[in-house]
Design a protein around this motif. Structure first.
Motif, PDB file in Angstrom:
ATOM      1  N   SER A 166      34.973  75.531 -16.005  1.00  0.00           N
ATOM      2  CA  SER A 166      36.223  75.970 -16.622  1.00  0.00           C
ATOM      3  C   SER A 166      37.116  76.601 -15.560  1.00  0.00           C
ATOM      4  O   SER A 166      36.786  76.594 -14.379  1.00  0.00           O
ATOM      5  N   HIS A 173      39.259  80.123 -26.622  1.00  0.00           N
ATOM      6  CA  HIS A 173      38.842  78.887 -25.959  1.00  0.00           C
ATOM      7  C   HIS A 173      37.742  78.188 -26.764  1.00  0.00           C
ATOM      8  O   HIS A 173      37.804  76.993 -27.020  1.00  0.00           O
ATOM      9  N   THR A 179      40.257  74.938 -27.472  1.00  0.00           N
ATOM     10  CA  THR A 179      41.361  74.583 -26.580  1.00  0.00           C
ATOM     11  C   THR A 179      40.844  74.677 -25.143  1.00  0.00           C
ATOM     12  O   THR A 179      40.026  75.542 -24.850  1.00  0.00           O
ATOM     13  N   ARG A 212      29.637  80.931 -23.150  1.00  0.00           N
ATOM     14  CA  ARG A 212      31.016  80.824 -22.664  1.00  0.00           C
ATOM     15  C   ARG A 212      31.799  82.111 -22.964  1.00  0.00           C
ATOM     16  O   ARG A 212      32.483  82.650 -22.100  1.00  0.00           O
ATOM     17  N   VAL A 231      40.258  61.060 -13.361  1.00  0.00           N
ATOM     18  CA  VAL A 231      40.749  62.387 -12.967  1.00  0.00           C
ATOM     19  C   VAL A 231      42.113  62.627 -13.606  1.00  0.00           C
ATOM     20  O   VAL A 231      43.025  61.838 -13.423  1.00  0.00           O
ATOM     21  N   LYS A 232      42.234  63.702 -14.378  1.00  0.00           N
ATOM     22  CA  LYS A 232      43.511  63.951 -15.071  1.00  0.00           C
ATOM     23  C   LYS A 232      44.222  65.121 -14.435  1.00  0.00           C
ATOM     24  O   LYS A 232      43.612  66.105 -14.133  1.00  0.00           O
ATOM     25  N   GLY A 268      48.284  62.835 -20.019  1.00  0.00           N
ATOM     26  CA  GLY A 268      47.015  63.564 -20.069  1.00  0.00           C
ATOM     27  C   GLY A 268      46.864  64.551 -18.925  1.00  0.00           C
ATOM     28  O   GLY A 268      45.806  65.137 -18.753  1.00  0.00           O
ATOM     29  N   PRO A 313      41.961  67.281 -10.009  1.00  0.00           N
ATOM     30  CA  PRO A 313      42.582  67.451 -11.341  1.00  0.00           C
ATOM     31  C   PRO A 313      44.004  67.996 -11.211  1.00  0.00           C
ATOM     32  O   PRO A 313      44.266  68.848 -10.360  1.00  0.00           O
ATOM     33  N   ILE A 344      48.301  67.837 -25.604  1.00  0.00           N
ATOM     34  CA  ILE A 344      47.868  67.885 -24.202  1.00  0.00           C
ATOM     35  C   ILE A 344      46.761  66.877 -23.933  1.00  0.00           C
ATOM     36  O   ILE A 344      46.427  66.640 -22.782  1.00  0.00           O
ATOM     37  N   VAL A 399      48.997  78.878 -27.202  1.00  0.00           N
ATOM     38  CA  VAL A 399      47.589  78.590 -27.488  1.00  0.00           C
ATOM     39  C   VAL A 399      47.445  77.979 -28.876  1.00  0.00           C
ATOM     40  O   VAL A 399      46.732  76.986 -29.067  1.00  0.00           O
ATOM     41  N   VAL A 440      48.687  74.352 -28.904  1.00  0.00           N
ATOM     42  CA  VAL A 440      47.711  73.461 -28.261  1.00  0.00           C
ATOM     43  C   VAL A 440      46.580  73.171 -29.232  1.00  0.00           C
ATOM     44  O   VAL A 440      46.162  72.029 -29.414  1.00  0.00           O
ATOM     45  N   ALA A 441      46.105  74.218 -29.893  1.00  0.00           N
ATOM     46  CA  ALA A 441      44.980  74.046 -30.815  1.00  0.00           C
ATOM     47  C   ALA A 441      45.335  73.096 -31.949  1.00  0.00           C
ATOM     48  O   ALA A 441      44.527  72.268 -32.364  1.00  0.00           O
ATOM     49  N   MET A 477      46.061  69.222 -30.461  1.00  0.00           N
ATOM     50  CA  MET A 477      45.054  68.516 -29.675  1.00  0.00           C
ATOM     51  C   MET A 477      44.287  67.474 -30.467  1.00  0.00           C
ATOM     52  O   MET A 477      43.942  67.697 -31.613  1.00  0.00           O
ATOM     53  N   ARG A 531      40.911  66.134 -30.752  1.00  0.00           N
ATOM     54  CA  ARG A 531      39.583  66.497 -30.248  1.00  0.00           C
ATOM     55  C   ARG A 531      38.624  65.332 -30.166  1.00  0.00           C
ATOM     56  O   ARG A 531      37.578  65.425 -29.545  1.00  0.00           O
ATOM     57  N   VAL A 585      33.543  67.221 -24.357  1.00  0.00           N
ATOM     58  CA  VAL A 585      33.190  68.548 -23.872  1.00  0.00           C
ATOM     59  C   VAL A 585      34.482  69.249 -23.455  1.00  0.00           C
ATOM     60  O   VAL A 585      35.227  68.716 -22.641  1.00  0.00           O
ATOM     61  N   ILE A 586      34.757  70.400 -24.057  1.00  0.00           N
ATOM     62  CA  ILE A 586      36.001  71.109 -23.733  1.00  0.00           C
ATOM     63  C   ILE A 586      35.716  72.198 -22.721  1.00  0.00           C
ATOM     64  O   ILE A 586      34.937  73.112 -22.975  1.00  0.00           O
ATOM     65  N   LYS A 587      36.288  72.016 -21.533  1.00  0.00           N
ATOM     66  CA  LYS A 587      35.977  72.949 -20.438  1.00  0.00           C
ATOM     67  C   LYS A 587      37.048  74.006 -20.310  1.00  0.00           C
ATOM     68  O   LYS A 587      38.197  73.735 -20.435  1.00  0.00           O
TER      69      LYS A 587
END
Lengths: 325, 311
Positions: A69, A121, A126, A218, A324-325, B57, B110, B252, B295, B298-299, B302, B304, B309-311
């Protein structure tokens, strides 16, 4: 064990693990050629003193980057905690005078913002860069709102000694940074959560199947990072003797640069808090060297930008990224 | 879901306008609407290029640095070069965008980190151009060279005309050309686009260059309005610009979005700001609220299903 690396391509990995240290050594030699005073005790102490706050910040950021992250809220959190602590010790704006009791309060405030990062998060699902960008901006807003745009001056000398005082001839800030590094290292090596961070960063799906509580880890790690930033904010306030919303300007950039230059991979799973120690020293020595060579200070941000690009390009494990974004 | 994404932002905008109008009836006047739209234009222009990057993206965290640099180039070279300073400033943005794109694509970094780093380089360049100062633009120079931005035509402020022209150009580019389809496709399913033989890298670099270019155009307009250029001029605009794109309904996760949605998003941001100011909310609190609006948006927007996997 010093520079932990976990990847299959052993030969390359070994080289990569020691590269940052080699860069640091080379840099030190180069700068001392330009200036014979560079390797003296007093200049080394000065360097370490400059490194103290970035060290504390990078300890928190390393864990987050190890998970794959990113945390862009560093500056916002520092601003809130620096202002909080400034308003609670003896100062020229409020009547409070809680002395050193203000320190844990400010650090906890940092932890709470980190917790907010983590909860948003994880619960809203998100991406961390977006969540922390929003929370970071909000943080700067909170800090500015707390002061109404003013600057608060700190008159509590005991508090300022946290940064300026000396123990055994070494500035307090360096001792505190050293303690932060030790705490971070122990968390990384000796606790379950430290090991889980690597598992999540390496392969989250497998980590989940192995029963690791991803969400909780996390959130905890984001909170932990907030605590480290909180300490960084306290040290900033102690060092400058004042609190205002812009006290943290440029810290995000330096922190991210230090972590990736130290060799912690942005794709997660590879690196260590000790890598970040090396990374911070590289950034600080380079900055010091540029000053000695008469390079304008504003060029430094550009140089750090280049460092990020080079370090990320060298350290990203591209076998794991197909798009890769 | 797609219906909600399309219709919600305009509905929110109308709702916000009504709410603000209820509190302050003078808000409902043509001249006031014109002021609001005109005030929104630099934010909108900054967000247009960003829209393309986000649809693909990716993200561009250097737009505010690019806009600031463009303002510096304009302010410094306007006295010597006259009109030529304008394309020069915009070209600076295009080059900065190329740099971001090149770093992101050639080195496979990235975009959020590539543009963060490129932003550092661009800021250094801005300080270099302006000699670390804020540079004033003399009033007679503004009158001679920047009237296309600060003046009025047919009773409507020129900012709005400029915004309309770019809305049209970029709208057509995105909606009616192969390039626009590729941008969408890269955002929706990059691997499929690569497999179909399209040069994805070229599309990506072009998108980042467009983002830099539009950020520079926005920077030039900001400098024209304020009568000065500075290396930190647009620093406060990164968050509102991203928020405008996302609040407008561009996700996003890529693939979905359009320029007019970003216009709606930028107007929402502006009206919310006016409304809060009117209700006595301080600008600092506004920044906090915008952070959370970002935020939340975005939520909501999005997709999903696209990210495991959301990093």
């Amino acid at each position: 064990m010093a520079l932990a690396v976990r990847t299959s391509k052993a030969g390359f990995a070994k080289w990569r693990a020691w590269a940052p240290l080699a860069v640091l050594a080379g840099l030190c030699i180069l700068v001392s050629l330009f200036n014979s005073n560079f390797l003296t005790v007093s200049n080394s102490l000065r360097l370490l003193n400059t490194a103290a706050i970035p060290l504390v910040l990078s300890m928190g950021a390393t864990f987050i980057i190890l998970m794959g992250s990113i945390d862009l809220s560093v500056e916002g959190v520092i601003a809130v905690t620096a202002v909080t602590v400034s308003l609670l010790v003896a100062n020229d704006l409020t009547g409070y005078d809680y002395g050193l009791w203000a320190v844990p309060v400010a650090i906890i405030a940092g932890g709470l913002l980190g917790l907010l990062n983590g909860v948003l998060h994880v619960r809203l699902k998100t991406p961390s860069f977006m969540t922390t960008l929003g929370v970071g901006f909000a943080g700067v807003g909170i800090a500015t709102a707390m002061l109404g745009g003013q600057t608060v001056r700190i008159s509590d000398q005991t508090f300022r000694a946290l940064s300026l005082g000396r123990v055994g001839g070494v500035p307090m800030a360096i001792w505190i940074a050293l303690a932060a590094v030790i705490v971070a290292y122990v968390i990384q090596e000796r606790t379950r959560i430290g090991r889980w961070v690597y598992a999540i960063g390496t392969d989250e799906t497998t980590a989940r199947q192995a029963g690791i509580p991803i969400e909780r880890t996390r959130i905890l790690i984001f909170s932990l990072a907030g605590l480290f930033y909180g300490l960084g904010g306290v040290l900033s306030a102690a060092q400058f003797g004042q609190g205002h919303a812009l006290i943290s300007q440029g810290r995000l950039f330096t922190t991210v640069t230090a972590v990736v230059v130290g060799g912690t991979s942005l794709s997660g799973g590879v690196g260590s808090v000790l890598n970040s120690v090396v990374g911070v020293l590289i950034v600080v020595v380079l900055a010091n060297g540029m000053v000695l060579m008469g390079v304008e200070p504003y060029i430094q941000q550009g140089v750090q930008g280049l460092l990020i690009i080079v370090a990320v390009a060298l350290s990203l494990d591209r076998s794991r990224l197909d798009v890769v974004k | 879901m797609e219906h909600i994404r399309t219709m919600l932002p305009p509905a929110v905008l109308v709702g916000m306008v009504l709410i603000v109008g209820l509190y302050d009836p003078t808000f409902f006047s043509l001249s006031n609407f014109e002021t609001v739209i005109s005030d929104t234009m630099s934010l909108f222009l900054m967000a247009t290029g960003l829209t393309l990057v986000i649809m693909m993206g990716g993200i561009d965290l250097s737009v505010q640095a690019v806009a600031s640099m463009a303002s510096c180039i304009l302010a410094v070279y306007l006295p010597e070069l006259g009109f030529l300073a304008i394309p020069l400033a915009v070209l600076g943005g295009t080059i900065a965008g190329f740099l971001s794109g090149f770093v992101s694509i050639a080195l496979r970094i990235p975009s959020f980190i590539a543009t963060l780093a490129a932003g550092g380089l661009v800021t250094s360049a801005a300080y270099w151009f302006s000699d670390t100062r804020s540079v004033d633009i003399a009033e007679d120079l503004t009158g001679r060279y920047l009237n296309w931005s600060v003046g009025t035509t047919a009773g409507i402020s020129n900012d709005i005309w400029v915004g309309a022209v770019f809305l049209l150009i970029l709208g057509v580019l995105l909606g009616a050309t192969p390039f626009g389809r590729y941008v969408r496709a890269v955002g929706a399913q990059e691997r499929a686009v690569i497999a179909s033989g399209i040069n994805v890298n070229r599309v990506k670099i072009a998108t980042f260059m467009l983002s830099g270019t539009m950020a520079a155009v926005a920077g030039v307009m900001m400098a024209a309005r304020l009568g000065s250029g500075s290396p930190t001029l647009a620093n406060e605009f990164l968050l509102p610009a991203i928020a405008a794109v996302i609040v407008g309904g561009t996700a996003i996760t890529g693939g979905v979005g359009s320029i007019w949605r970003t216009l709606v998003g930028a107007l929402i941001i502006q009206v919310v700001r006016i409304g809060m100011t009117f209700m006595g909310v301080s600008v600092f609190i506004q920044q906090i609220i915008f952070g959370f609006i970002l935020v939340a948006a975005v939520a909501v927007t999005m997709d999903r299903k696209k990210i495991l996997v959301i990093k």
